[in-house]
Design an enzyme around this catalytic site. Sequence first.
Site, PDB file in Angstrom:
ATOM      1  N   ASP A  14       0.835  -1.207   0.000  1.00 55.19           N
ATOM      2  CA  ASP A  14       0.000   0.000   0.000  1.00 55.19           C
ATOM      3  C   ASP A  14       0.868   1.255   0.000  1.00 55.19           C
ATOM      4  O   ASP A  14       2.006   1.229   0.471  1.00 55.19           O
ATOM      5  CB  ASP A  14      -0.871   0.054   1.268  1.00 55.19           C
ATOM      6  CG  ASP A  14      -1.825  -1.122   1.350  1.00 55.19           C
ATOM      7  OD1 ASP A  14      -2.155  -1.690   0.295  1.00 55.19           O
ATOM      8  OD2 ASP A  14      -2.223  -1.448   2.485  1.00 55.19           O
TER       9      ASP A  14
HETATM   10  N1  URA Z   1      -1.342  -5.927   3.956  1.00 52.05           N
HETATM   11  C1  URA Z   1      -1.810  -4.663   3.941  1.00 52.05           C
HETATM   12  O1  URA Z   1      -2.839  -4.380   4.540  1.00 52.05           O
HETATM   13  N2  URA Z   1      -1.111  -3.731   3.266  1.00 52.05           N
HETATM   14  C2  URA Z   1       0.042  -3.989   2.620  1.00 52.05           C
HETATM   15  O2  URA Z   1       0.632  -3.077   2.022  1.00 52.05           O
HETATM   16  C3  URA Z   1       0.504  -5.306   2.623  1.00 52.05           C
HETATM   17  C4  URA Z   1      -0.207  -6.264   3.303  1.00 52.05           C
END
Ligand code: URA
Length: 243
Positions: free
Chosen positions: A109
């Site tokens: 993310d």
């Molecule tokens: N899980 C999440 O919620 N975000 C990420 O970036 C990776 C795994």
Amino acid sequence: MEETKERLQKVMASCGVASRRKCEEIILAGRVSVNHQVVTELGTKVGKKDLICVDGKELIKEPLVYYVLYKPTGYMTTVSDPYRRRLVLDLLPKEITDQYRLFPIGRLDYDTSGVLLITNDGKLSYRLTRSSKEIEKTYQVRMKGLITQEVITELTKGVIIDGIKTKRAKLEVLSLDKKNQSSLITISITEGRNRQVRKMFETVGYPVKKLKRISFGGITLDGLSVGEYRPLKPHEIKVLYSL
Ligand code: URA
């Protein structure tokens, strides 16, 4: 003897165009020609003598390269962004990004930091991201509230997110901060669903405040500061291929 032919998207991925899935999108968008004929069929097979062009440029096999980047928060893991947000590829020198058609293996993310593998090897990317492969990814999570044994057990066994139960996870409590009412834990999962860790913690009532991936298939952040990268060592690439 008849020449062995391979699927167009597979050949494109192995030449470093993008991941196999992304190559399929590129074909469907009409950006690929084989022997000067635009091809939009995903089943198309090609051989060594076929002339393949992507966006009018001849496909030439480039050397395969592999990096691990300590992704900072505030960067997109896509190769372009319509909102012109910063991209992880901008953290690599221009000489490298100009020379190779690089892309990240999987996603993190915008607001997650940590281990991100970057390559032009579509075959490895496919091997590590297809859902049938259980590659272990470990995250360090700073979460709101003091986690209980009951919640740890629940998350370990799996919780329902987006209508599907998550696979077994491993959790370890690193510290509980009573003053600030927060917990620091690690969670290891073998899936890669969208915002999975955040959703898992939300489901059990503990919103994630900070998320960092500290390991992907055994590749860690050792020796790297935020925003830094290094090439993977030959034995690390071998291990990733063996997973
Ligand atoms: N899980 C999440 O919620 N975000 C990420 O970036 C990776 C795994």
